[in-house]
Motif scaffolding. Sequence first.
Motif, PDB file in Angstrom:
ATOM      1  N   PRO A 115     143.240 154.994  61.256  1.00 38.40           N
ATOM      2  CA  PRO A 115     142.846 156.738  62.403  1.00 38.40           C
ATOM      3  C   PRO A 115     142.522 157.468  61.198  1.00 38.40           C
ATOM      4  N   THR A 116     141.588 158.351  61.463  1.00 40.56           N
ATOM      5  CA  THR A 116     140.688 159.862  60.332  1.00 40.56           C
ATOM      6  C   THR A 116     141.835 160.114  59.617  1.00 40.56           C
ATOM      7  N   SER A 117     142.730 160.837  60.611  1.00 46.33           N
ATOM      8  CA  SER A 117     144.185 161.765  60.777  1.00 46.33           C
ATOM      9  C   SER A 117     145.377 161.283  59.201  1.00 46.33           C
ATOM     10  N   VAL A 118     145.413 160.120  59.183  1.00 47.00           N
ATOM     11  CA  VAL A 118     146.332 158.695  58.460  1.00 47.00           C
ATOM     12  C   VAL A 118     145.440 159.034  56.825  1.00 47.00           C
ATOM     13  N   ILE A 119     144.275 158.454  56.975  1.00 48.78           N
ATOM     14  CA  ILE A 119     142.802 158.429  55.863  1.00 48.78           C
ATOM     15  C   ILE A 119     143.509 159.619  55.465  1.00 48.78           C
ATOM     16  N   GLY A 382     145.492 169.470  66.900  1.00 44.99           N
ATOM     17  CA  GLY A 382     146.242 169.234  67.816  1.00 44.99           C
ATOM     18  C   GLY A 382     147.478 168.425  67.149  1.00 44.99           C
ATOM     19  N   TRP A 383     148.454 167.703  68.015  1.00 47.53           N
ATOM     20  CA  TRP A 383     149.759 167.636  67.180  1.00 47.53           C
ATOM     21  C   TRP A 383     149.148 165.778  66.937  1.00 47.53           C
ATOM     22  N   ASN A 384     148.280 165.362  67.960  1.00 46.24           N
ATOM     23  CA  ASN A 384     148.495 163.930  67.355  1.00 46.24           C
ATOM     24  C   ASN A 384     147.598 163.768  66.592  1.00 46.24           C
ATOM     25  N   PHE A 389     149.044 163.281  59.489  1.00 47.05           N
ATOM     26  CA  PHE A 389     148.892 163.168  58.773  1.00 47.05           C
ATOM     27  C   PHE A 389     149.760 163.483  57.938  1.00 47.05           C
ATOM     28  N   VAL A 390     150.528 164.491  58.246  1.00 44.32           N
ATOM     29  CA  VAL A 390     151.651 165.795  58.217  1.00 44.32           C
ATOM     30  C   VAL A 390     152.385 164.604  57.031  1.00 44.32           C
ATOM     31  N   ILE A 391     153.220 163.582  57.943  1.00 41.38           N
ATOM     32  CA  ILE A 391     153.921 162.944  58.026  1.00 41.38           C
ATOM     33  C   ILE A 391     153.443 161.507  57.061  1.00 41.38           C
ATOM     34  N   THR A 392     152.190 161.407  56.720  1.00 43.27           N
ATOM     35  CA  THR A 392     151.356 160.592  55.939  1.00 43.27           C
ATOM     36  C   THR A 392     152.111 161.220  54.939  1.00 43.27           C
ATOM     37  N   VAL A 393     151.307 162.506  54.291  1.00 42.20           N
ATOM     38  CA  VAL A 393     151.301 162.744  53.201  1.00 42.20           C
ATOM     39  C   VAL A 393     152.585 162.870  52.802  1.00 42.20           C
TER      40      VAL A 393
END
Length: 513
Positions: A115-119, A382-384, A389-393
Motif C-alpha cells: 500500500p502507498t500509505s505504508v510506503i 481518510g482513516w483507511n 501511515f501513522v502506525i507505520t511511522v
Amino acid sequence: MIGGKDLFKHFSKDLPSGLVVFLVALPLCLGIALASGAPLFSGIIAGIVGGVVVGLLSGSHTSVSGPAAGLTVIVYAAINDLGSFESFLAAVILAGIIQLILSVARAGVIGYFFPTSVIKGMLAGIGIILVMKQSPYLLGFGKLEQLTYLNPFEIFGSEPTQVNPGAFIIAVVSISILILWDRKSSKEKSFRKAVPAPLLVVLSGILLNEGFRLFLPSLLLDEALRVTLPKAGSWNDFVGLFSTPDFSGIFTRKLWVVAITIAVIASLETLLSLEAADKIDPYKRISPPNQELFAQGIGNIINGLIGGLPLTAVIVRSSANISAGAHTKLSAIIHGFLLLGTVLLIPSILNLIPLASLAAILVMVGYKLTRVSLFKQQAKLGWNQFLPFVITVFGVVFLDLLFGIGLGIAVSIIFILLANLRNSYFMEERIDDDGKVIHITLSEEVSFLNKGALIKALNEIPADRKVIIDGSKSKVIDYDVLEVIENFKVSAQSKNIVVETIQIEQVSVSDLH
C-alpha cells in the motif's frame, strides 16, 4: 541492454547530465555512509558500482543507483548486531543473490502489492530517524557510535559546553543554503540549475572551515569532525582500501535475517523509484522491473565482495538526472566513473569536508521525507489511508523497520476486510403484490469473510416477509455462505418468512454435515 554504438548516440546530452548527478551523488554517498555507521569509503564504492555496473546492466534509461537513505536504519542496526562491517558485507552478498532469485522468479511486480500509505509511512519514519541521528553532527559532537535515537538527553548530552560552535555555524549556513535553493523563486534561476545545492553546501563548509583556520582558529574543526577517507599512494595501496566479507556467520539466523531484510527493502525501494522515474521521463519509456532486480542483485554482490554499502535505484539521483536532460543510461555510467576518478585523484580535498555539512544535507533529506504537509495530505485521504501511515511511522521509529511495515500492512488489510464486509450484499425493501418483499443481491464475490455480516442482516429481517436472495451477479459464493442461506431457509419458517433464491446453488442442510 543498449549496444555500444547506441550507448554513445546521445553523448552530448548524457555527459553534462552525468556531471550533475555526480555533483549530487558525491556528498550523498559520503553522508549516507556516515548515517549508516559504515566506513565513508563504502558509500563511494556503492556509488561507483551503482553507476558503472548497475548502469550497464539496467534496462532503465534514466534511473540512477547508489547507497540509499532508506537503508541507513537497517545498515546501522545490522553492523552493530552482526559485530563487524565485514560480517555485514556477507549479508549484502546474500541479499544480492536473493535479488537475482527474485529476478528469475519474475517478482518485479512485488512493488504493486505494498500500500502507498505504508510506503510513505516507512519513508517518513526513516526521515525522522535521519533527523534525530544526524543532529549530533550538526552540533559537532563527533563520530558517536551508539545513539538511542529517541532519547534526546543521550543524543544531545546534558552539558551545553559539548556543542562545537564551528560545526554549529557551518550547519546553520548549510541548512540556510539548502532552504534557499529549494524556494520556488530560486528554482527558476540559471545558477540554481547549474550548481546543485548539496555541492554548494560541501564547498561552503570547506571554505568556512578553512576561514576558521586562518582567522578564528578556536572554531576550526579537526579531523574528528571532518570526512576521513583513506589515501592511496599507489595502486596496491588503493586495492588495499577495499574490505572483504567475513562468512564465518553464514549459518546464523541473524545474518540471514539481515540479508532478507536488505533484499526485500532494497528491491521495494528500487521498484518504487523505477516507477517514479518512468513517470517523470519526458519520453515516457517503461523500464523492465525484473531486469532492474537482476542489475541490482549483481551490484549488491559486487558491493559485498569489495566493501560497498547495499544500493538501490534512488529517486533523488534519478530526478536530478532527468532534470539535467539525460537521454540514456550513459549519464549514470559517467557519474560512476567520475566518482571513481574523484577518489583516485583528490581524496585530500574530500577529507576537508566537515561532517556538519553532510549532516545538514541528510537532515534536510529527512525533513522532506517526513514533512508536516505529508501528514496533512494523508489525513485528508481518510482513516483507511491515514491510520496505516501513522502506525507505520510509529513502528519504524519506536520499534523496528520491518515490524513497522508489518504493522502498517496489517492495518491496511483490516480496512480491506471491513470494506469487504460492507460490500458483500445490497439489500432493499419493496412493496409488490405479495406485500413487503426484501431483495438481497449478493456481490460478485462472497466469501467466508462476509458470513458474519450476512447472518446479522438475515437475523434482523422482521417476521411475515418474503425474502428474495439473488445470486445472479455473483461469480463466486463461498461454501460457508451457502450454508448460512440454507440454515436461514429453515429458521425463517418460525417467523413466517418465505425465502426464494435466484441462481444460488442448492445445498441442503443435511449435505453440509
